[in-house]
Structure formats: C-alpha cells, structure tokens
Write a protein that holds these residues in place. Structure first.
Motif, PDB file in Angstrom:
ATOM      1  N   ARG A   1       0.822  -1.216   0.000  1.00  0.00           N
ATOM      2  CA  ARG A   1       0.000   0.000   0.000  1.00  0.00           C
ATOM      3  C   ARG A   1       0.855   1.265   0.000  1.00  0.00           C
ATOM      4  NH1 ARG A   1      -3.264   2.633  -2.010  1.00  0.00           N
ATOM      5  NH2 ARG A   1      -5.173   3.477  -1.106  1.00  0.00           N
TER       6      ARG A   1
ATOM      7  N   CYS B   1      -7.566   4.205   9.632  1.00  0.00           N
ATOM      8  CA  CYS B   1      -6.557   4.371   8.599  1.00  0.00           C
ATOM      9  C   CYS B   1      -6.666   5.797   8.089  1.00  0.00           C
ATOM     10  CB  CYS B   1      -6.722   3.375   7.456  1.00  0.00           C
ATOM     11  SG  CYS B   1      -5.320   3.446   6.321  1.00  0.00           S
TER      12      CYS B   1
ATOM     13  N   LEU C   1      -4.170   7.026   6.041  1.00  0.00           N
ATOM     14  CA  LEU C   1      -3.132   7.060   5.004  1.00  0.00           C
ATOM     15  C   LEU C   1      -3.521   7.990   3.860  1.00  0.00           C
ATOM     16  CD1 LEU C   1      -0.506   5.428   5.012  1.00  0.00           C
ATOM     17  CD2 LEU C   1      -1.595   3.794   3.495  1.00  0.00           C
ATOM     18  N   CYS C   2      -4.827   8.175   3.637  1.00  0.00           N
ATOM     19  CA  CYS C   2      -5.270   8.940   2.475  1.00  0.00           C
ATOM     20  C   CYS C   2      -5.502  10.413   2.762  1.00  0.00           C
ATOM     21  CB  CYS C   2      -6.526   8.314   1.902  1.00  0.00           C
ATOM     22  SG  CYS C   2      -6.141   6.806   1.005  1.00  0.00           S
TER      23      CYS C   2
ATOM     24  N   HIS D   1     -10.629  12.686   5.583  1.00  0.00           N
ATOM     25  CA  HIS D   1     -11.033  11.293   5.434  1.00  0.00           C
ATOM     26  C   HIS D   1     -10.341  10.382   6.438  1.00  0.00           C
ATOM     27  CE1 HIS D   1     -12.174   7.551   3.596  1.00  0.00           C
ATOM     28  NE2 HIS D   1     -10.903   7.208   3.472  1.00  0.00           N
TER      29      HIS D   1
ATOM     30  N   CYS E   1     -10.734   6.247   7.346  1.00  0.00           N
ATOM     31  CA  CYS E   1     -11.392   4.945   7.261  1.00  0.00           C
ATOM     32  C   CYS E   1     -11.341   4.315   8.639  1.00  0.00           C
ATOM     33  CB  CYS E   1     -10.643   4.016   6.305  1.00  0.00           C
ATOM     34  SG  CYS E   1     -11.036   4.243   4.559  1.00  0.00           S
TER      35      CYS E   1
ATOM     36  N   GLY F   1     -11.182  -1.862   4.402  1.00  0.00           N
ATOM     37  CA  GLY F   1     -10.961  -0.510   3.883  1.00  0.00           C
ATOM     38  C   GLY F   1     -11.456  -0.367   2.457  1.00  0.00           C
ATOM     39  N   LEU F   2     -11.930   0.822   2.099  1.00  0.00           N
ATOM     40  CA  LEU F   2     -12.587   0.986   0.798  1.00  0.00           C
ATOM     41  C   LEU F   2     -11.640   0.850  -0.390  1.00  0.00           C
ATOM     42  CD1 LEU F   2     -11.805   4.079  -0.088  1.00  0.00           C
ATOM     43  CD2 LEU F   2     -13.632   4.670   1.483  1.00  0.00           C
ATOM     44  N   CYS F   3     -10.335   0.925  -0.139  1.00  0.00           N
ATOM     45  CA  CYS F   3      -9.373   0.710  -1.227  1.00  0.00           C
ATOM     46  C   CYS F   3      -9.198  -0.774  -1.493  1.00  0.00           C
ATOM     47  CB  CYS F   3      -8.023   1.315  -0.860  1.00  0.00           C
ATOM     48  SG  CYS F   3      -7.340   0.648   0.666  1.00  0.00           S
TER      49      CYS F   3
ATOM     50  N   TYR G   1      -6.534  -2.818   2.665  1.00  0.00           N
ATOM     51  CA  TYR G   1      -6.333  -2.981   4.100  1.00  0.00           C
ATOM     52  C   TYR G   1      -7.560  -3.600   4.756  1.00  0.00           C
ATOM     53  CZ  TYR G   1      -2.012  -0.329   4.904  1.00  0.00           C
ATOM     54  OH  TYR G   1      -0.715   0.088   4.957  1.00  0.00           O
TER      55      TYR G   1
ATOM     56  N   CYS H   1     -12.843   8.284   0.045  1.00  0.00           N
ATOM     57  CA  CYS H   1     -11.743   8.986  -0.615  1.00  0.00           C
ATOM     58  C   CYS H   1     -11.604   8.427  -2.032  1.00  0.00           C
ATOM     59  CB  CYS H   1     -10.436   8.821   0.161  1.00  0.00           C
ATOM     60  SG  CYS H   1      -9.798   7.150   0.095  1.00  0.00           S
TER      61      CYS H   1
HETATM   62 FE1  SF4 Z   1      -6.371   3.514   4.402  1.00  0.00          FE
HETATM   63 FE2  SF4 Z   1      -7.298   2.355   2.173  1.00  0.00          FE
HETATM   64 FE3  SF4 Z   1      -8.848   3.913   3.680  1.00  0.00          FE
HETATM   65 FE4  SF4 Z   1      -6.860   5.009   2.263  1.00  0.00          FE
HETATM   66  S1  SF4 Z   1      -8.664   3.982   1.457  1.00  0.00           S
HETATM   67  S2  SF4 Z   1      -7.434   5.510   4.373  1.00  0.00           S
HETATM   68  S3  SF4 Z   1      -5.313   3.381   2.441  1.00  0.00           S
HETATM   69  S4  SF4 Z   1      -7.973   1.940   4.273  1.00  0.00           S
END
Ligand code: SF4
Ligand code: ZN
Length: 419
Positions: free
Chosen positions: A95, A196, A198-199, A206, A208, A216-218, A221, A285
């Motif tokens: 990631r 999370c 990270l974004c 944002h 998560c 997680g929406l990506c 994770y 995100c």
């Molecule tokens: Fe984390 Fe994925 Fe959510 Fe981004 S989209 S904040 S990497 S879980």
C-alpha cells in the motif's frame, strides 16, 4: 511543504510536496493501467539468499522505447527479505507504493493491487525518468521507513503483456488469501477497530475505520492488515480504536469510533455508520474500488467498480461519482467500498443488506460470482446472481425495473429504501 531532495538516485525531484500533483492530458507522456492496460502490484516475502538488495530489473520495454501517447502493461513485483519480516506485512508494504510513487515529481499514481494506474509526464521524461526509478525509490524508502523489518529489497518491473498477466494471476491468488483472513471474524468478536488515515494527503478529512466486517474501501487494508501495520509502526496511520458503546447495532455506530473520527478529521466528521449508505455513511476517498449509489425507483442500490468505464443507472459513470464524493466527505445515498466488502455479511445491512443490490457491471458480478452465489444461498436466494441486472439488461432505472420484477428480485418486496 518541505521538499526533500534526498540521496535517492533518480533524475527527478522527490518528496511529499509532489504527492497531490496531477499529470493532466497536455503534459501526459505515457501511462500504464487505468483501464487501458493492466497494471498490477505485488509485495512478497523472500528468503534472505533468494534476492539481492537494491537490485532493480526491468523486463521488457521502458520509457525510452515509448512514444508520446503510448500505453504499456506494468507489473511491479517487490520481494522483501528480513529476519523480522512476516507475510502479514506484505499488504502494508504494497500500500506504500501509492504515496511513494506519487512523491516523484511528474509521476502520478492512482489505485492499488490489480487496478493501479501510473501516469508519466513529459517533464519527467525530459529529465530522464525511466521505470527503473520506481524500483530505486521503493528500495530506498522501504529501507528508510521500515528499517525494523526490512533487510533486503529487490524490485522487478515487468512490461510485457504475458509477464504482467502471469504476475496478475499470482497477485490475485495472494489478494484472495489476504481477504479471506478476516472471513470468519465478526465485528462483535473484537473490542478494537483500526483507523486508517493514510489517504489524508489527498482527502484531508477522510478517516477509514476498518473492522473485521468492513474492509478498507481501497480493498488493500483489512482488520488484520491494520493490526499488523500498527505493530510495525505504533505511531503511524493505523491506530487502534476502542469501539466503545454501541450506539446503533443496525446502522453500525459506536461511541469510541465517533470520538476518534471527530478528532482525526479535525471536527469535520462527527459520526458515521459502518453498515449504511443511506444514513450518514462512512467517508469516501478517491481510492475506493467501488462506489454504491441509491436507485430509488428500483427500491435498491447499485455499485460500480473503477474499471468499468460505461454508464450506470445512477446517471453517473465511476469517474463522475468519484469526482463528486471522493474528497473525504460523508455523502448520504452514496458510499465507497471495496470489492470484497460487497459480500461481507454486514455490507449495507442497515439498508437491507446485499439483497438490495439490483445492478452491477457484468465484469464485477463475474469477478465475485462465487461469493455472490454463497451469499444468495445463505440468505434464501440461491439464484441471486442472476437477479442482479447489469449493463446488458440496461443502464437506466427504467430499463432495469421490468427485469427485476420479472426475476422476483428481493428488493422488489423490501421496505422502502428511504423511510
Ligand atoms: Fe487507508 Fe485504504 Fe482507507 Fe486510504 S482507502 S485511508 S489506504 S484503508
Ligand atoms: Zn484514499
């Protein structure tokens, strides 16, 4: 913003300052992935004697072989060895590719796993950028940021169609194994969820929250991954959240999560629901694998995956939906989610669950067919897969409604979606 022109040996500037930078049409030299070609990323643990630290191999064409406007397949395969390195850490390292590649001036990275997208600008090519530089960056940063667990990093970049297809098949099997690690867990089983953030460099408010039943929406994770990320980096973007008192078991809302999210979003988001897209859904995100939207005339919902470029019954294509709601807000009636989450037991449970799903692109339906069948069977609709409309049935609510009625789709007999 501080620009770190570090000792990373690439011809372009490098640092967090370039993370949010776009590569627009006029400045585009070439691109990999993004629905035009395949672009896949995979991190795998290796034995110490199996790899050579710092080795970067490009197999196939590289940037100098391309002309302006060209597209190319790309497979980024990273092998990591380390005494402390566990297989559980693979998704976390993978990631990082997203923000680290974005740190290169003139290079843009979107997505993850097998739906990645790299856009290379003319200005970067003028400076001498080649694909090898991606490997140089990943090797250097993985050592810098993950000293504790990383001893050796070797990167192979494949650009031949067959090689990339082979890596993609391997990667998909890995993604499946990772996803299934949380399959038997429930949100009730644990007291701790993980954040999370990270974004936040792209979507500042944002956050998560990742629970066993809400990946997680990506898609990159899940709960296990976040737990591992916290173990590696206790002050990092994945923090444990004591979920605390349950405020709404149907919509999925907890006091501890609300408090955390309010702080982490600097007051912008005071609460959200894990299991609803209609009422105060989780924030979205731009990385989401899919976006779900309400279809009120069909008393149901639809979802569309990033790779599907066509029209949808919501009246918007994926890119439009992502542009409208990918900024980190909670947008009632819409929610970003991972592919895997669709068949997780709690998916939009507060809105009636997956049985509300009346439309999906055919490619997405096929991709998750086994799990859709299993869900249908367990929930009294063994033929559920065939009841969900797709673009071959129609791309407007009017077009798909007769199909749903004829099939006896469960949403037809559910309570109204909006109460
Ligand atoms: Fe984390 Fe994925 Fe959510 Fe981004 S989209 S904040 S990497 S879980
Ligand atoms: Zn994101």
């Amino acid at each position: 913003l501080k620009v770190t022109v570090s000792d990373i040996n690439i011809p372009c500037s490098f640092g967090p300052a370039y993370e949010g930078e776009r590569v627009r049409g006029a400045d585009l030299h070439s691109q990999m992935g993004g629905g035009k070609t395949q672009c896949t990323e995979l991190v795998k643990r290796a034995e110490m004697n199996e790899i050579e630290d710092g080795k970067v191999i490009v197999v196939g064409k590289d940037i100098p072989d391309l002309s302006e406007g060209d597209t190319l397949d790309l497979g980024i395969f990273i092998q990591i060895a380390g005494r402390e390195f566990q297989e559980d850490f693979e998704p976390i390292m993978e990631r990082q590719i997203h923000h680290l590649v974005n740190y290169i001036q003139g290079i843009m990275h979107i997505g993850q796993r097998d739906i990645s997208w790299v856009r290379v600008s003319k200005s970067a090519v003028d400076k001498g950028f080649t694909l090898k530089d991606i490997g140089v960056v990943l090797h250097a940063k993985f050592h810098q940021e993950f000293q504790k667990i990383v001893d050796k990093v070797q990167v192979t970049l494949y650009t031949g169609k067959e090689d990339v297809a082979k890596l993609t098949a391997t990667a998909r099997a890995e993604y499946k194994t990772r996803d299934e690690r949380v399959d038997k867990m429930t949100d009730e089983d644990v007291e701790i969820f993980y954040s999370c953030s990270l974004c936040q460099s792209f979507a500042p408010n944002h956050v998560c929250t990742v629970s066993p039943e809400r990946t997680g929406l990506c898609g990159a994770y899940n709960w296990m991954d976040c737990r591992a990320a916290f173990e590696i980096n206790p002050t990092g973007p994945n923090q444990p959240i004591e979920k605390g008192e349950c405020l709404d078991p149907v919509l999925g809302q907890w006091k501890g999560v609300n408090e955390f999210v309010e702080k982490a979003s600097r007051g912008a988001v005071t609460h959200y629901n894990f299991y609803s897209m209609v009422i105060d859904p989780m924030t979205t995100c731009g990385c989401c694998e899919c976006i779900a939207a309400m279809l009120p005339s069909c008393n149901g919902v639809m979802t569309v995956n990033r790779e599907f470029a066509g029209d949808t019954p919501s009246g918007m294509k994926f890119t439009t939906l992502a542009g409208v709601m990918g900024g980190g807000a909670s947008s009632p009636g819409f929610v970003g989610h991972s592919k895997y989450n669709i068949t997780q037991r709690k998916f939009i449970k507060g809105d009636g669950g997956l049985l509300r799903m009346v439309w999906m692109p055919k490619m997405l339906k096929e991709e998750i067919k086994d799990r859709l069948d299993k869900y249908g069977e367990e929930n009294g609709y063994p033929d559920f897969y065939n009841m969900i409309a797709d673009e071959t049935v129609g791309t407007t609510e009017e077009e798909i409604l007769p199909f749903l009625e004829e099939k006896g789709h469960p949403a037809m007999s559910m309570d109204p979606l909006i109460g």
